[in-house]
Design an enzyme around this catalytic site. Structure first.
Site: not given
Length: 353
Positions: A212-213, A255
């Site tokens: 996960d960014i 994301e």
């Protein structure tokens, strides 16, 4: 002479050879529909083209940003769809295959000791050669070129339609629907692998990592969704360069991304994922600068539900976020250290951050 190829066989849970075959198909990210297409293609070729052998080679690890020349094909490999247990071979070892992939044009050669000729035909998808049909020992009796052109056009069109249903339109990685289908196969086959493992030999494991960014919402809020989309595209490209051809990469949602690391234990996965984390941390996105990622990884164990396995990787990723972000956390290690309570039953919807 009858051409050599492998046809799909009826499913039978008691058939170890078939289970190995299906394992390899999953690793190649080749769906049942694609197998049906390849079988139909080869059947048609056997009826209309005289040859000793047909091979359908999938091209893996190709990066769209690289120029199509020999110097940038170091990581590109080919693997025979019709022989899924075969070992992938670097494309640079075969100059004819390299020439076909680079020029996207047929390559014909008469090899010493071979009756007939070797013909290599590109299968084009999304503007590049995604696979190649290799016909060995082809004997011309007239009309083969027209037949081949028609068959490959039909095959390419149908394969492209199948791939579009599996791919994320923005990043080009496999989408959530494809993830759901493949993870189910992997969990199902994990039990088969353990049951047929030899005494004193540990069955091969697969692992699921969720990535996960960090602070991605801030990117969209500050720079706009256009730049946010560019971050996602570049992130996916960095993933494609970092992981192996047999690993399966997905855009899991928003994301968040997922990687299935094939035939690796959780302990072996952590250094690989840590290397990717460092690569991302050092990468500068246009106008935005550097970003970081939080990663959680868990083993795809037999006897567990899909939701439980996803939940374990998700809890490990959540732990990474709650404890400073920009790190890799392994579910099994966290449980062993007493930092995370064991997840034995799926708790419902997976949280996205």
């Amino acid at each position: 002479m009858t051409a050599q190829y492998i046809k799909p066989r009826p499913q039978n849970d008691a058939d170890p050879l078939l289970i190995s075959y299906l394992d390899a198909i999953v690793a190649l990210t080749c769906q049942r529909e694609a197998l049906g297409l390849t079988t139909s293609l080869i059947d048609s070729l056997c009826q209309h083209v005289r040859a000793e052998r047909f091979r359908l080679l999938a091209i893996s690890n190709f990066n769209k940003d690289d120029e199509l020349d020999g110097s940038n094909f170091q990581g590109v490999v080919v693997r025979d769809w019709l022989e899924p247990l075969s070992v992938p071979v670097p494309i640079r070892y075969d100059q004819d295959l390299l020439a076909c992939a680079r020029t996207r044009d047929r390559v014909s050669r008469k090899l010493p000791g071979m009756k007939g000729r070797r013909l290599i035909l590109p299968i084009i998808g999304a503007g590049q050669a995604t696979a190649m049909l290799v016909i060995e020992g082809m004997r011309e009796v007239g009309g083969e070129d027209e037949v081949l052109a028609r068959l490959l056009q039909i095959f390419s069109n149908q394969l492209y339609l199948l791939s579009r249903n599996e791919l994320d339109g923005l990043t080009g990685l496999h989408n959530r629907q494809s993830f759901d289908e493949r993870i189910k196969h992997l969990v199902l086959n994990a039990g088969h692998r353990e049951r047929r493992a030899q005494p004193n030999v540990t069955a091969q494991q697969n692992c699921l990592a969720l990535l996960d960014i960090d602070y991605f919402k801030m990117v969209n809020d500050k720079y706009g969704h256009l730049y946010g989309d560019e971050v996602l595209v570049q992130f996916a490209r960095l993933m494609s360069r970092a992981f192996r051809h047999q690993d399966m990469m997905f855009r899991y949602g928003g994301e968040e991304f997922a990687v299935v690391l094939v035939s690796m234990t959780p302990e072996a996965c952590v250094p690989v994922l840590e290397s990717f984390r460092r690569t991302l941390e050092a990468y500068e996105f246009p106008q935005i600068g550097c970003r970081t990622v939080s990663i959680g990884v868990a083993c795809i164990a037999s006897g567990e539900s899909v939701d439980t396995i996803i939940n374990r990787a998700d809890k490990a990723m959540y732990h990474a976020k709650l404890n400073g972000r920009n790190q890799v956390c392994c579910y099994e290690a966290l449980v062993a250290e007493g930092k995370l309570a064991p997840v034995t039953v799926a708790t419902g919807d997976i949280e996205l951050f």
